[in-house]
Design an enzyme around this catalytic site. Structure first.
Site, PDB file in Angstrom:
ATOM      1  N   TRP A   1       0.834  -1.210   0.000  1.00  0.00           N
ATOM      2  CA  TRP A   1       0.000   0.000   0.000  1.00  0.00           C
ATOM      3  C   TRP A   1       0.866   1.256   0.000  1.00  0.00           C
ATOM      4  CZ3 TRP A   1      -3.984  -2.205  -1.657  1.00  0.00           C
ATOM      5  CH2 TRP A   1      -4.382  -3.453  -1.169  1.00  0.00           C
TER       6      TRP A   1
ATOM      7  N   VAL B   1     -16.690   1.190   1.387  1.00  0.00           N
ATOM      8  CA  VAL B   1     -15.489   1.275   2.219  1.00  0.00           C
ATOM      9  C   VAL B   1     -14.323   0.633   1.462  1.00  0.00           C
ATOM     10  CG1 VAL B   1     -14.454   0.634   4.428  1.00  0.00           C
ATOM     11  CG2 VAL B   1     -16.908   1.165   4.294  1.00  0.00           C
TER      12      VAL B   1
ATOM     13  N   GLY C   1     -12.097   2.245  -3.861  1.00  0.00           N
ATOM     14  CA  GLY C   1     -11.264   2.583  -5.005  1.00  0.00           C
ATOM     15  C   GLY C   1     -11.745   3.842  -5.704  1.00  0.00           C
TER      16      GLY C   1
ATOM     17  N   PHE D   1      -9.621   2.764   6.195  1.00  0.00           N
ATOM     18  CA  PHE D   1     -10.771   2.087   6.807  1.00  0.00           C
ATOM     19  C   PHE D   1     -10.431   1.465   8.155  1.00  0.00           C
ATOM     20  CE2 PHE D   1      -9.670  -0.701   2.996  1.00  0.00           C
ATOM     21  CZ  PHE D   1      -8.699  -1.439   3.655  1.00  0.00           C
TER      22      PHE D   1
ATOM     23  N   HIS E   1     -10.180  -9.862   1.657  1.00  0.00           N
ATOM     24  CA  HIS E   1      -9.164 -10.871   1.288  1.00  0.00           C
ATOM     25  C   HIS E   1      -7.750 -10.286   1.219  1.00  0.00           C
ATOM     26  CE1 HIS E   1      -8.945 -10.441  -3.420  1.00  0.00           C
ATOM     27  NE2 HIS E   1      -8.944  -9.266  -2.833  1.00  0.00           N
ATOM     28  N   ASP E   2      -7.631  -8.962   1.260  1.00  0.00           N
ATOM     29  CA  ASP E   2      -6.311  -8.330   1.257  1.00  0.00           C
ATOM     30  C   ASP E   2      -5.605  -8.421   2.602  1.00  0.00           C
ATOM     31  OD1 ASP E   2      -6.415  -7.476  -1.399  1.00  0.00           O
ATOM     32  OD2 ASP E   2      -7.327  -5.557  -0.888  1.00  0.00           O
TER      33      ASP E   2
END
Length: 348
Positions: free
Chosen positions: A144, A186, A189, A238, A256-257
């Site tokens: 990120w 949330v 993107g 978030f 899933h990240d």
């Protein structure tokens, strides 16, 4: 005295082993295809047969090296060499054209997120030894942070995440939005899902929550579609307290990240903001290994290598929801293989 033997020449042990393992060990061809995609060779050739010297001029590359690359690919069936040193696009190479609906060029571009996502696998040994993501080992910072620091890579990530109008429609039609007045996306993107929902439901309002750079790209996108007046934009993580007052908090391919503990933190933030009457809608792909075990296994490994996340079954997601104080009220499976979990506050 010498002579010839009628005995059949047998392959060496290496040759026999390579014949079996080559399809799953060859690193040369996959990287060669990615370089071709990055250089936009298919676009530059168009429908012409071009000498390698001209292609090198157009791409700013070394003609000898480019010729070796293309000859290797032609021997593997990607591109064709009609005469020595003259190459053209064939059917497989046409899939690498910019604008092709498969988006294969974007997914393989080494200058973009798609290609860099694959390069992260050069650190797979680190991941297997430690259980930690390889991305930071390969690129120096967590994924990120890397996306935030490299604008073009971040933009390509956004584009890949937003890709697939069919998938967005599949998700939008897979849930009953008729009673929803305000949806909060949330980690949404650039707002691709919000755009789909706002276009389909004229009375709906939305809030898009994401990190500042991504959110600004979302603002521009929704403004271009004339939908920004019905959408609020909140630049934040978030993991921080979320805006309150939404009827539905959507997490599309977010959970899933993350590891289990981090996923529960995100779900709790949504639950706190939603209050006793809101809903949390978790949207993920597949939702279990039964549909395509090979795809599930690959994505499960991929998520670990990239960010420390994981693919999960419906039962796994339900367990995370329970840890976050939520109950799964309904599970819907869509025609394109998405799974939608409608979560509500648990008792007590």
């Amino acid at each position: 005295m010498t002579g010839t033997s009628d005995e059949t020449i047998r392959p060496t042990a290496w040759e026999a082993a390579w014949e079996v393992l080559a399809p799953v060990t060859d690193m040369v061809t996959p990287m060669a295809v990615r370089v071709a995609a990055t250089l936009r060779l298919t676009d530059l050739m168009g429908g012409d047969e071009l000498p390698v010297e001209e292609l090198a001029r157009r791409t700013g590359t070394d003609a000898d090296a480019l010729g070796r690359l293309l000859r290797h690919l032609a021997c593997r069936g990607v591109y064709a060499e009609r005469e020595p040193g003259v190459f053209t696009v064939n059917e497989p190479a046409a899939l690498l054209a910019s604008g092709h609906p498969s988006m294969m060029r974007d997914r393989l571009d080494l200058d973009g997120f798609g290609g860099q996502m694959d390069v992260a696998f050069t650190g797979l040994l680190h991941t297997v030894r430690t259980g930690e993501p390889a991305w930071e080992t390969v690129f120096g910072v967590p994924i990120w942070n890397h996306l935030a620091a490299h604008r073009e890579v971040g933009e390509s990530f956004d584009a890949l995440m937003a890709a697939g109008a069919g998938d967005l429609t599949d998700v939008a039609e897979g849930y009953d939005w008729s009673g929803v007045r305000h949806v909060i996306d949330v980690g949404g993107g650039t707002g691709a899902l919000i755009a789909e929902l706002l276009k389909a439901h004229s009375g709906l309002r939305a809030t898009l929550v994401d990190l500042p750079d991504t959110l600004e790209r979302g603002r521009r996108s929704l403004t271009g579609l004339g939908l920004d007046e019905r959408c609020a934009f909140v630049p934040q993580s978030f993991f921080e307290p979320l805006p309150e007052g939404g009827d539905v908090y959507v997490l599309r391919r977010v959970i899933h990240d993350w590891s289990d503990d981090e996923a529960v933190r995100v779900l709790r933030r949504c639950a706190d903001a939603a209050g006793p009457h809101g809903r949390i809608v978790v949207i993920e792909s597949r939702g279990g290994s039964g549909d395509d075990p090979a795809m599930f296994a690959e994505m499960n490994l991929r998520m670990l290598v990239l960010s420390g996340g994981r693919e999960r079954t419906v039962d796994d997601y339900a367990a995370l929801a329970e840890r976050a104080g939520l109950d799964v009220a309904e599970v819907r499976h869509t025609p394109l293989g998405n799974v939608i979990l409608d979560c509500v506050p648990g008792p007590g």
